[in-house]
Design a protein around this motif. Structure first.
Motif, PDB file in Angstrom:
ATOM      1  N   VAL A   1       0.897  -1.299   0.062  1.00 38.28           N
ATOM      2  CA  VAL A   1      -0.103   0.009   0.015  1.00 38.28           C
ATOM      3  C   VAL A   1       0.898   1.354   0.031  1.00 38.28           C
ATOM      4  CG1 VAL A   1      -2.141  -1.154   1.221  1.00 38.28           C
ATOM      5  CG2 VAL A   1      -0.129  -0.033   2.483  1.00 38.28           C
ATOM      6  N   ALA A   2       0.281   2.393  -0.246  1.00 33.98           N
ATOM      7  CA  ALA A   2       0.961   3.576  -0.391  1.00 33.98           C
ATOM      8  C   ALA A   2       1.572   3.975   1.138  1.00 33.98           C
ATOM      9  CB  ALA A   2       0.277   4.680  -0.695  1.00 33.98           C
ATOM     10  N   ASP A   3       2.814   4.559   1.071  1.00 39.90           N
ATOM     11  CA  ASP A   3       3.446   4.739   2.479  1.00 39.90           C
ATOM     12  C   ASP A   3       2.797   6.274   3.043  1.00 39.90           C
ATOM     13  OD1 ASP A   3       4.753   4.771   4.699  1.00 39.90           O
ATOM     14  OD2 ASP A   3       6.788   4.422   3.865  1.00 39.90           O
ATOM     15  N   ALA A   4       2.104   6.252   4.136  1.00 39.21           N
ATOM     16  CA  ALA A   4       1.660   7.195   4.529  1.00 39.21           C
ATOM     17  C   ALA A   4       2.628   8.245   5.288  1.00 39.21           C
ATOM     18  CB  ALA A   4       0.647   7.425   5.617  1.00 39.21           C
ATOM     19  N   ARG A   5       3.931   7.454   5.656  1.00 38.44           N
ATOM     20  CA  ARG A   5       5.158   7.980   6.517  1.00 38.44           C
ATOM     21  C   ARG A   5       6.036   9.037   5.349  1.00 38.44           C
ATOM     22  NH1 ARG A   5       7.154   2.969   9.259  1.00 38.44           N
ATOM     23  NH2 ARG A   5       6.815   2.493   7.065  1.00 38.44           N
ATOM     24  N   ASP A   6       5.749   8.691   4.071  1.00 35.18           N
ATOM     25  CA  ASP A   6       6.477   9.392   3.048  1.00 35.18           C
ATOM     26  C   ASP A   6       6.396  10.852   3.017  1.00 35.18           C
ATOM     27  OD1 ASP A   6       7.947  10.290   0.917  1.00 35.18           O
ATOM     28  OD2 ASP A   6       7.038   8.850  -0.468  1.00 35.18           O
ATOM     29  N   PRO A   7       7.281  11.878   3.186  1.00 36.27           N
ATOM     30  CA  PRO A   7       7.161  12.969   3.430  1.00 36.27           C
ATOM     31  C   PRO A   7       6.745  13.911   2.144  1.00 36.27           C
ATOM     32  CG  PRO A   7       9.540  12.555   3.541  1.00 36.27           C
ATOM     33  CD  PRO A   7       8.834  11.453   3.746  1.00 36.27           C
ATOM     34  N   ALA A   8       6.957  13.381   0.955  1.00 31.72           N
ATOM     35  CA  ALA A   8       6.683  13.804  -0.346  1.00 31.72           C
ATOM     36  C   ALA A   8       5.006  13.688  -0.511  1.00 31.72           C
ATOM     37  CB  ALA A   8       7.604  13.121  -1.503  1.00 31.72           C
ATOM     38  N   MET A   9       4.303  12.819   0.552  1.00 35.33           N
ATOM     39  CA  MET A   9       2.849  12.382   0.120  1.00 35.33           C
ATOM     40  C   MET A   9       2.060  13.675   0.781  1.00 35.33           C
ATOM     41  SD  MET A   9       2.337  10.032  -1.852  1.00 35.33           S
ATOM     42  CE  MET A   9       3.187   8.567  -2.741  1.00 35.33           C
TER      43      MET A   9
ATOM     44  N   VAL B   1      -4.254   9.776  -4.001  1.00 37.31           N
ATOM     45  CA  VAL B   1      -4.481   9.127  -5.513  1.00 37.31           C
ATOM     46  C   VAL B   1      -3.429   7.788  -5.264  1.00 37.31           C
ATOM     47  CG1 VAL B   1      -3.306   9.599  -7.772  1.00 37.31           C
ATOM     48  CG2 VAL B   1      -4.531  11.430  -6.516  1.00 37.31           C
ATOM     49  N   GLU B   2      -2.489   7.939  -4.700  1.00 37.55           N
ATOM     50  CA  GLU B   2      -1.418   6.788  -4.606  1.00 37.55           C
ATOM     51  C   GLU B   2      -2.085   5.917  -4.077  1.00 37.55           C
ATOM     52  OE1 GLU B   2       1.318   7.092  -6.061  1.00 37.55           O
ATOM     53  OE2 GLU B   2       2.324   5.425  -5.737  1.00 37.55           O
ATOM     54  N   ARG B   3      -2.779   5.797  -2.979  1.00 43.39           N
ATOM     55  CA  ARG B   3      -3.626   4.612  -2.422  1.00 43.39           C
ATOM     56  C   ARG B   3      -4.625   3.903  -3.329  1.00 43.39           C
ATOM     57  NH1 ARG B   3      -5.153   6.959   3.571  1.00 43.39           N
ATOM     58  NH2 ARG B   3      -3.094   6.421   4.639  1.00 43.39           N
ATOM     59  N   LEU B   4      -5.175   4.951  -4.096  1.00 41.11           N
ATOM     60  CA  LEU B   4      -6.113   4.419  -5.326  1.00 41.11           C
ATOM     61  C   LEU B   4      -5.270   3.573  -6.106  1.00 41.11           C
ATOM     62  CD1 LEU B   4      -8.325   7.435  -5.877  1.00 41.11           C
ATOM     63  CD2 LEU B   4      -8.962   5.287  -4.986  1.00 41.11           C
ATOM     64  N   ARG B   5      -3.977   3.862  -6.641  1.00 39.87           N
ATOM     65  CA  ARG B   5      -3.432   3.060  -7.661  1.00 39.87           C
ATOM     66  C   ARG B   5      -2.794   1.810  -6.783  1.00 39.87           C
ATOM     67  NH1 ARG B   5       1.435   4.732  -8.579  1.00 39.87           N
ATOM     68  NH2 ARG B   5       1.801   3.616 -10.670  1.00 39.87           N
TER      69      ARG B   5
END
Length: 317
Positions: free
Chosen positions: A163-171, A178-182
């Motif tokens: 899954v998309a990493d919510a800890r990524d500072p770029a997110m 959008v990344e989670r939907l991908r």
């Protein structure tokens, strides 16, 4: 209504306890043992006996089973042998992803299945039915492998696992959404296809039946096009039984979600159960079975509750 809910509640509790007991029996007789799973295959016999005694597994099986069922009835899910953390917190941490995957698949299947079913109802040929029935027969995990080969490994447009990493500072907020939907696109598609084909087959048959009724024929006689009559006069009545049967199959989607999570390495309830089974972490395995049974039971209870609201004939009968 109160009596109906009490009967369903009693049946649900009984079903969960039976499922938990079967999971206990399978776990108890699994090759190896929890102590070997925790210590490794090279552990000395003395270490295995010491850990087994600490876990209480040196007692008779019936005594261990009675203790676990008693704690389960009191709402105590116990502690994970591997993680040394409360099982309830492990399940609650992963449950939102499983529920999100199931709800998204149900929504996609309902909308896309209705559109495909109405489009298929315009043709009297047999091939739409044959094609939908063929896709309906393909297991979800086979569909998952095909989607991975085409959209992830072949075209390279969607992520394969995790899954998309919510800890990524770029997110940021939108970028993370959008990344989670991908990441969820392929798992949702793999889980929804089976239900989508089922819905499309029901909608096609129901719309074709409605097209021969007098109110639809009268609408076309007043100048409504055949396509307009199909969407505006046949479809509304056709969706009532379809919605009822679709709601009754939500429990199947919950079970399918547990398999799809493993195929796409999603950190949901299904993957937790598989990793716990490999590590012989019996409390987690049994409670995952209990949680899955409870979700299926709740889904069926919800379907029974809303069915009379969708179909007036059920209120009369």
């Amino acid at each position: 209504m109160a009596g109906f809910l009490l009967r369903r509640l009693a049946f649900g509790v009984l079903a969960v306890l039976v499922a938990a007991s079967l999971a206990f029996v399978l776990a108890w007789h699994a090759p190896g043992g929890p102590a070997v799973g925790l210590l490794g295959e090279q552990a000395a016999a003395g270490q295995v006996e010491e850990v087994s005694a600490r876990l209480g597994l040196d007692r008779p099986a019936i005594e261990v089973w009675a203790g676990w069922m008693g704690r389960l009835l009191r709402g105590d899910l116990g502690t994970s042998w591997r993680e040394q953390a409360p099982v309830a917190s492990l399940i609650l941490e992963r449950l939102p992803l499983t529920l999100t995957l199931t709800a998204a698949a149900a929504l996609v299947a309902a909308i896309a299945g209705t559109l495909v079913g109405v489009a298929a109802s315009a043709s009297a040929a047999r091939w739409p039915v044959a094609a939908l029935a063929a896709f309906h027969a393909v297991p979800s995990y086979i569909v998952a492998q095909g989607l991975v080969l085409v959209f992830a490994l072949g075209l390279g447009v969607l992520p394969v696992q995790g899954v998309a990493d919510a800890r990524d500072p770029a997110m940021g907020g939108v970028a993370l959404g959008v990344e989670r939907l991908r990441y969820l696109a392929l798992p949702v598609a793999a889980l929804a296809l089976h239900q989508l084909c089922f819905t499309a087959l029901l909608v096609r048959a129901s719309v074709q039946e409605q097209m021969h009724l007098p109110h639809v024929t009268a609408a076309m006689a007043r100048g409504r096009s055949r396509g307009g009559a199909r969407w505006h006069h046949a479809l509304p009545n056709a969706t009532l039984p379809v919605a009822t049967l679709t709601a009754a199959r939500i429990g199947g989607l919950v079970g399918g979600a547990l398999v799809i999570e493993t195929a796409f390495a999603l950190p949901g309830l299904g993957r937790l159960a598989v990793s716990a089974a490999v590590a012989r972490d019996h409390p987690v395995v049994i409670c995952c079975v209990v949680a899955a049974c409870a979700l299926v039971w709740l889904a069926n209870l919800l379907a029974d509750a809303i069915a009379p609201l969708l179909d007036p004939r059920l209120r009369e009968g």
